[in-house]
Design a protein around this motif. Structure first.
Motif, short mmCIF file in Angstrom:
data_model
loop_
_atom_site.label_atom_id
_atom_site.label_comp_id
_atom_site.label_asym_id
_atom_site.label_seq_id
_atom_site.Cartn_x
_atom_site.Cartn_y
_atom_site.Cartn_z
N PHE A 22 0.86 -1.19 0.00
CA PHE A 22 0.00 0.00 0.00
C PHE A 22 0.90 1.24 0.00
N TYR A 23 2.05 1.12 0.65
CA TYR A 23 3.00 2.23 0.75
C TYR A 23 3.97 2.30 -0.43
N GLU A 24 3.98 1.27 -1.25
CA GLU A 24 4.96 1.18 -2.35
C GLU A 24 4.27 1.68 -3.62
N THR A 25 4.34 2.99 -3.86
CA THR A 25 3.45 3.58 -4.87
C THR A 25 3.71 3.13 -6.30
N ASP A 26 4.86 2.51 -6.57
CA ASP A 26 5.07 2.06 -7.94
C ASP A 26 4.65 0.61 -8.16
N LEU A 27 4.05 -0.03 -7.16
CA LEU A 27 3.57 -1.41 -7.33
C LEU A 27 2.04 -1.45 -7.27
N PRO A 28 1.44 -2.46 -7.91
CA PRO A 28 -0.01 -2.55 -7.87
C PRO A 28 -0.55 -2.72 -6.45
N CYS A 29 -1.70 -2.15 -6.20
CA CYS A 29 -2.40 -2.32 -4.92
C CYS A 29 -3.85 -1.90 -5.15
N ASN A 30 -4.77 -2.81 -4.90
CA ASN A 30 -6.18 -2.52 -5.15
C ASN A 30 -6.77 -1.48 -4.21
N LYS A 31 -6.17 -1.31 -3.06
CA LYS A 31 -6.68 -0.28 -2.15
C LYS A 31 -6.24 1.10 -2.62
N ARG A 32 -5.01 1.19 -3.06
CA ARG A 32 -4.45 2.48 -3.47
C ARG A 32 -4.89 2.82 -4.88
N ARG A 33 -4.85 1.85 -5.77
CA ARG A 33 -5.28 2.06 -7.16
C ARG A 33 -6.24 0.94 -7.53
N PRO A 34 -7.54 1.16 -7.32
CA PRO A 34 -8.51 0.08 -7.53
C PRO A 34 -8.36 -0.56 -8.91
N GLY A 35 -8.35 -1.90 -8.91
CA GLY A 35 -8.27 -2.62 -10.17
C GLY A 35 -6.85 -2.90 -10.62
N CYS A 94 -3.26 -7.00 -6.59
CA CYS A 94 -2.78 -7.05 -5.20
C CYS A 94 -1.38 -7.65 -5.18
N SER A 95 -0.39 -6.83 -4.83
CA SER A 95 1.00 -7.31 -4.82
C SER A 95 1.28 -8.22 -3.63
N ALA A 96 0.44 -8.12 -2.60
CA ALA A 96 0.72 -8.90 -1.38
C ALA A 96 0.41 -10.38 -1.57
N ILE A 97 -0.54 -10.68 -2.45
CA ILE A 97 -0.87 -12.09 -2.68
C ILE A 97 0.29 -12.68 -3.49
N GLY A 98 1.00 -13.60 -2.86
CA GLY A 98 2.21 -14.15 -3.47
C GLY A 98 3.45 -13.32 -3.15
N GLY A 99 3.26 -12.23 -2.41
CA GLY A 99 4.40 -11.39 -2.04
C GLY A 99 4.70 -11.51 -0.55
N VAL A 100 5.27 -10.45 0.00
CA VAL A 100 5.61 -10.45 1.43
C VAL A 100 4.31 -10.22 2.22
N SER A 101 3.92 -11.20 3.03
CA SER A 101 2.59 -11.12 3.64
C SER A 101 2.60 -11.45 5.12
N ARG A 102 3.77 -11.49 5.72
CA ARG A 102 3.89 -11.94 7.12
C ARG A 102 2.95 -11.19 8.06
N SER A 103 2.81 -9.86 7.86
CA SER A 103 2.03 -9.06 8.80
C SER A 103 0.54 -9.03 8.46
N LEU A 104 0.15 -9.59 7.33
CA LEU A 104 -1.20 -9.35 6.81
C LEU A 104 -2.24 -10.31 7.38
N ALA A 105 -3.48 -10.15 6.88
CA ALA A 105 -4.62 -10.85 7.47
C ALA A 105 -4.64 -12.33 7.10
N VAL A 106 -5.25 -13.12 7.99
CA VAL A 106 -5.39 -14.56 7.73
C VAL A 106 -6.84 -14.95 7.49
N ILE A 107 -7.75 -14.04 7.79
CA ILE A 107 -9.18 -14.37 7.66
C ILE A 107 -9.94 -13.09 7.27
N GLY A 108 -11.08 -13.28 6.60
CA GLY A 108 -11.88 -12.12 6.22
C GLY A 108 -11.36 -11.45 4.95
N THR A 109 -10.37 -12.07 4.32
CA THR A 109 -9.71 -11.48 3.15
C THR A 109 -10.48 -11.83 1.87
#
Ligand SMILES: Cc1cc2nc3c(=O)[nH]c(=O)nc-3n(C[C@H](O)[C@H](O)[C@H](O)COP(=O)(O)OP(=O)(O)OC[C@H]3O[C@@H](n4cnc5c(N)ncnc54)[C@H](O)[C@@H]3O)c2cc1C
Ligand code: SF4
Lengths: 209, 316
Positions: B122-135, B138-153
């Motif tokens: 979300f903070y890496e403005t040159d990478l895709p992110c559906n929250k920051r730039r809808p559509g 999502c760079s986190a899926i398959g990326g660095v996700s240690r801190s992210l959600a495990v449910i409700g996603t």
């Protein structure tokens, strides 16, 4: 009432101001903002270290940049500029805040105290004197923020503000070493002068609490 | 930062109308989240409506024995209020577990509830992110996700809600009060305040444009012992990896919500009903259907251990 209209200045005045600023040797970010002719500007009046100041600023100017770049009070330091390091800690109406995460315009009519306002050579604040006595710094970059933070935290303890290290929330507050370190955790010291900082703050807090 | 104009709102209704009438306008309260994001140009408002001088900074007793917290009460003021410390300790504990003294002095109740996520992309403005730039993806899926959600996603976003205070408000059944640009007010249960990402991760809460949060109210105190345990990478001044907010009663019953594991404070009433059977039963039900990544699957056993610690603390 739309206060922005009252604050808008005409384009000619703005360009004159920009030209004057362009001749100064300012850091590039500041210069770029000053030269942005379309950027809205506002007049901010606040009391800085006991002196009434009136500045006309780009709305984007943070309290930190107003202090350093516009009032040349360079005691307050810019570290991360994102609220992580605490080097920019100042007191706003006696409360410690990160000057980098606040707009100058949000402080209209506030009283701001910076390290320069706490004390001066020859008339140091007890916290400044204790930092010297305990050798509570190495490079000194974080020191103004550490001192402002320490002064404010003593007051927070007096007001019953809890911390993550507080045991019983309703018992009278004390300032143990663990409490003190937790309450100072928003001020990072890359030299690692923490032990001496803790000693200096404990000494003054002991006298003030 | 992108240029923006600025005004101070004269009343809550005027603030709501001011934001609603200008596309690109936003409220600013403490500014500790918004300005941070504006410096990265993740948020680019063209007009700011400063609400801090509105008369929404009081904490008052309600007629039913609860508490009404003005939207502009700072995190420090809320954590330090005598009734909050005595009757709603979980709120004080959760607040002081977050951020720093300086930030809590500036941060407001409404701003804290509306803080945005801490996904690294979300903070890496040159990478895709559906929250920051809808559509954009999502760079986190398959990326660095240690801190992210495990449910409700969803397949569009796996960011967690990183806030601490909201987890405590969730176990207390708080209500968020708002005023809309047309002057009407409403009360939103805290459980409905943070939306799951679904197909539109950029929509994070049910507020209409210009809708101003005016207060958060708490029902009468739940009694019991109050706990907030936050597990993080360093002992202070870091976002949670997992947190547990709990109010525990002597008979072994209680309420439990988990933080930093889902896009909203995660409380499943059917799971907390299993408290008398122990933490494993609670966590098994609370996290049924979880879809962790290989990097953050550890959060589920960690949630169980954290809850075990809290339950032990409650018995002590
Ligand atoms: C270094 C750092 C560390 C942090 N660590 C933690 C942590 O460990 N735990 C934690 O929980 N948080 C943490 N935070 C986040 C912090 O809690 C938030 O930044 C803060 O609570 C936001 O409050 P604010 O009043 O400053 O909000 P603002 O930045 O002013 O606003 C945030 C958002 O809310 C909107 N908004 C504000 N008021 C209203 C209102 N009344 N009605 C409608 N919309 C409104 C704004 O438009 C904006 O979108 C950290 C922040 C920083 C910078
Ligand atoms: S998890 Fe959400 S916030 Fe993170 S990159 Fe994906 S869409 Fe963006």
């Amino acid at each position: 009432m739309d206060e922005t209209n009252a604050f808008e200045v005409n384009r000619r005045k703005l360009m004159a101001g920009s030209a004057a600023l362009a001749t100064l040797n300012l850091p590039s970010g500041v210069e770029a903002q000053a030269l942005d002719e379309e950027a809205p500007r506002v007049v901010v009046t606040f009391t800085i270290n006991g002196h009434l100041q009136r500045l006309q600023l780009d709305t984007r100017v943070t309290l930190l940049d107003a202090l350093r770049e516009h009032l040349h009070l360079t005691g307050t330091k810019k570290g991360c500029d994102h609220g992580h390091c605490g080097a920019c800690t100042v007191l706003a109406n006696g409360i410690r805040i990160n000057a980098c995460l606040s707009l100058a315009v949000m402080h209209d009519s506030d009283e701001i105290t910076t390290i320069e306002g706490l004390g001066r050579p020859g008339a140091l604040h007890p916290m400044q004197a204790a930092f010297i006595e305990y050798d509570a710094f190495q490079c000194g970059y974080c020191t103004p923020g550490q001192i402002c933070s320490a002064v404010a935290l003593v007051d927070e303890v007096k007001r019953g503000v809890p911390s993550h290290a507080t045991g019983d929330l309703t018992a009278p507050m004390t300032l143990s070493n663990v409490e003190l370190r937790e309450r100072m955790s928003g001020n990072i010291c890359r030299c690692g002068a923490y032990s001496n900082i803790a000693d200096a703050v404990s000494k003054v807090a002991g006298e003030m609490l | 930062m992108k240029p923006f104009s600025y005004e101070q709102a004269a009343s809550p209704a005027a603030a709501a109308a001011a934001v609603a009438s200008r596309p690109g306008a936003k409220f600013i309260a403490g500014g500790t989240n918004l300005l941070d994001l504006m410096k990265f140009q993740i948020e680019t408002p063209t007009h700011l409506v400063d609400v801090r001088r509105l008369d929404l900074n009081r904490i008052e007793d309600t007629s039913d024995g609860g508490l009404r917290i003005g939207a502009l009460v700072t995190n420090t003021e809320l954590a330090s209020h005598p009734r909050v410390k005595r009757d709603y300790g979980v709120v004080s504990r959760a607040i002081v577990a977050g951020a720093t003294g300086q930030l809590r002095n500036k941060a407001t109740t409404a701003g804290n509830l509306l803080q945005r996520n801490r996904c690294p992309y979300f903070y890496e403005t040159d990478l895709p992110c559906n929250k920051r730039r809808p559509g954009s993806g999502c760079s986190a899926i398959g990326g660095v996700s240690r801190s992210l959600a495990v449910i409700g996603t969803s397949q569009h976003c796996i960011a967690q809600n990183p806030g601490d205070m909201a987890v405590a408000l969730r176990v207390l059944d708080a209500t968020v009060e708002t005023v809309r640009p047309d002057g009407t007010t409403r009360a939103i249960p805290i459980g409905d305040f943070h939306l799951l990402p679904g197909e539109s991760p950029e929509i994070e809460h049910p507020l209409v444009p210009g809708e101003l949060v005016t207060a958060v109210s708490l029902p009468k105190p739940p009694g019991g012992t109050h706990h907030y345990h936050k597990v993080r990478d360093r002992a202070s001044y870091a976002f949670a990896i997992v947190s547990v907010a709990a109010v525990l009663q002597k008979d072994g019953s209680g309420r439990v919500a988990f933080g930093s594991v889902a896009p909203r404070p995660w409380r499943i009433e059917a799971a907390e009903a299993l408290l008398p059977r122990g933490p494993a039963a609670v966590v098994e039900t609370a996290f049924a259907g979880a879809r962790p990544t290989p990097e953050n699957a550890f959060k589920i056993p960690l949630a169980e251990r954290t809850l075990a610690l809290v339950v032990a603390e409650g018995r002590a």
